[in-house]
Design an enzyme around this catalytic site. Structure first.
Site, mmCIF file in Angstrom:
data_model
loop_
_atom_site.group_PDB
_atom_site.id
_atom_site.type_symbol
_atom_site.label_atom_id
_atom_site.label_comp_id
_atom_site.label_asym_id
_atom_site.label_seq_id
_atom_site.Cartn_x
_atom_site.Cartn_y
_atom_site.Cartn_z
ATOM 1 N N LYS A 152 0.833 -1.203 0.000
ATOM 2 C CA LYS A 152 0.000 0.000 0.000
ATOM 3 C C LYS A 152 0.869 1.255 0.000
ATOM 4 O O LYS A 152 1.878 1.337 0.721
ATOM 5 C CB LYS A 152 -0.909 -0.028 1.231
ATOM 6 C CG LYS A 152 -1.889 1.123 1.339
ATOM 7 C CD LYS A 152 -2.758 0.953 2.566
ATOM 8 C CE LYS A 152 -3.804 2.048 2.708
ATOM 9 N NZ LYS A 152 -4.677 1.835 3.882
ATOM 10 N N SER B 253 -9.398 1.552 2.951
ATOM 11 C CA SER B 253 -8.580 2.348 2.050
ATOM 12 C C SER B 253 -7.464 1.544 1.365
ATOM 13 O O SER B 253 -6.799 2.065 0.474
ATOM 14 C CB SER B 253 -7.954 3.508 2.826
ATOM 15 O OG SER B 253 -7.043 3.024 3.818
ATOM 16 N N SER C 95 -9.740 -0.628 6.965
ATOM 17 C CA SER C 95 -9.103 -0.453 5.658
ATOM 18 C C SER C 95 -8.356 -1.664 5.123
ATOM 19 O O SER C 95 -7.999 -1.690 3.944
ATOM 20 C CB SER C 95 -8.152 0.746 5.701
ATOM 21 O OG SER C 95 -8.883 1.941 5.828
#
Length: 468
Positions: free
Chosen positions: A81, A158, A182
């Site tokens: 990420k 996210s 997330s």
């Protein structure tokens, strides 16, 4: 997974691929080339590391050819990420605001260092919601992450590209972060497995913060067994992270017995909190999943999780306050550089007073005591991750970014800090994945993963792939 000579190489789990590499059934270069060749039509990547990844894969192949012992994740393609600092690609937090010098001054964050020491091949930086919060803003120059099962639906946030990328075959596993769900939301929406470890189990040093006392770092992969393998690499304290815990690290793969004899599971359907509605298929799929856990040997009892509305509110209050503290100056000076949804959420933190924050933390301690009492009676708590599948992108409103949490139950567990695993349980009435959550006592990821693995030993939902 068994292959015949006439079939293409297809090792979809970290566990299977690692074993195949050591048997010589596949090379690290072949695994990496297959991952890199997957078309990115789901908005998975912000930056790719093709040349670097192939170089690292070739090094692993030379080691294997020489008969050398290789590390645990040697040759395994992984995505990271884009709020984790990594020298292989820029770190942007999918924002025009983050200063590139921040990541350059760090180099590799603790998690990336551990992954690469374990031999992982990082293929690139995956999409996120801006600064790990909010919903997509198509007006900004970044990809819109799309569900791997339906491109017209959201991948979840996210850790969006991490979830969609595992499901679409861009890598065998990925790293995400979790402040209100997330890791778990993208895992649920894309039909893969995701683990939010205990708060402090995996260090956050070198990770762009959102909520200092709520952020967790963890893996997304096809299976609980894969998550166990990854956690064994990621877990442990780091001196640069004051929140990381010096707690004993278990042998997580060895904990996967395939059985749940002697384990008591408390189940709460959370139907009373499904504020956005319940998918018609969800109650049946969740009941069948619980029955499977019972068939694996678990004793199942009904429970009601304590202080649900309070903990959801605490997660939002604390997150907004801590995020606003980090972003306050940039919000003042660079308002329009933020996406619409992000700046609305972050600015909301200005409305949280010091008294609000302190009171939220006080109630948080009470809730943690209540949950500890529940875990005195049961070993695990199982709930739906959410009552709905991935929403259409057309329904997401940047002016109401928190509306995306409708009928999702992930924020509950962040203020508590307990480890939570999400596993797919089948398809919704809209043919998108649904998921259940398995939570355990602090630092007892071994039992959480054991339950997820026992369920997946008896089902195949985690291996099913959606239309590309």
């Amino acid at each position: 997974m068994t292959e015949t000579a006439a079939q293409p190489i297809s090792f979809d789990t970290v566990t299977d691929a690692a074993a195949a590499l050591r048997r010589g059934d596949v090379t690290a270069t072949e695994l990496t080339e297959r991952a890199l060749a997957t078309p990115d039509d789901h908005g998975v990547y912000l930056a790719r590391c093709d040349e670097r990844a192939l170089t690292r894969a070739a090094q692993v192949d030379r080691q294997l050819a020489a008969g050398a012992e290789v590390p645990l994740l040697a040759g395994i393609p992984l995505g990271v990420k884009d709020i984790l600092a990594h020298t292989g690609a820029p770190t942007t937090a999918q924002s025009l605001v983050l200063d590139p010098a921040w990541a350059a001054g760090i180099g590799d964050c603790a998690v990336v260092r551990r992954l690469e020491r374990a031999g992982a091949v990082i293929t690139g930086k995956t999409t996120t919601m801006e600064f790990a919060i909010g919903v997509p803003d198509p007006d900004k120059p970044f990809p819109v992450p799309r569900c791997a099962w339906d491109r017209d639906r959201w991948a979840g946030g996210s850790s969006s590209g991490s979830g969609a990328g595992v499901a679409a075959g861009h890598f065998l596993a990925a790293i995400g972060t979790d402040t209100a769900g997330s890791i778990r939301i993208p895992a649920a929406f894309n039909g893969v497995t995701g683990l939010k470890p205990t708060f402090g189990r995996v260090p956050k040093s070198g990770v762009v913060p959102l909520g200092y006392t709520l952020d967790h770092v963890g893996p997304l992969a096809r299976s609980a067994a894969d998550c166990a393998l990854l956690l064994s690499v990621l877990a442990g304290p780091d001196a640069a992270d004051p929140f990381s815990a010096d707690a004993p690290v278990a042998d997580y793969p060895a904990a996967l017995t395939g059985e749940l004899d002697g384990v008591t599971i408390g189940v709460d359907t959370l139907d009373r909190y499904a504020d956005g509605g319940i998918d018609p298929a969800q109650p049946r799929l969740f009941a069948e999943a619980v029955d499977t856990l019972r068939a694996a040997g678990a004793t199942v009892v009904p429970v009601e999780v304590p202080m649900y509305p309070e903990l959801v509110a605490i997660d939002l209050v604390v997150m907004l306050a801590e995020a606003h503290a980090y972003h306050r100056r940039d919000l003042r000076d660079r308002w329009t550089d933020y996406g619409r949804g992000t700046r609305i959420v972050l600015a909301g933190g200005a409305a949280v007073t010091g008294a609000d924050y302190v009171q939220a933390q006080r109630v948080r301690h009470v809730a943690r005591r209540r949950m500890a009492e529940l875990f005195g009676a049961v070993d695990l708590v199982v709930t739906p991750t959410g009552h709905l599948g991935a929403p259409p992108l057309s329904t997401l409103d940047p002016l109401r970014p928190l509306g995306a949490l409708s009928s999702l139950h992930t924020p509950y567990w962040n203020p508590l800090g307990n480890p939570t695993l999400v596993v797919p349980i089948g398809l919704s009435a809209d043919a998108t994945p649904l998921s259940m959550s398995i939570s355990g006592r602090h630092f007892d990821e071994a039992t959480v993963l054991r339950a997820g693995d026992a369920y997946q030993c008896r089902t195949t939902h985690h291996l099913v792939k959606g239309p590309r």
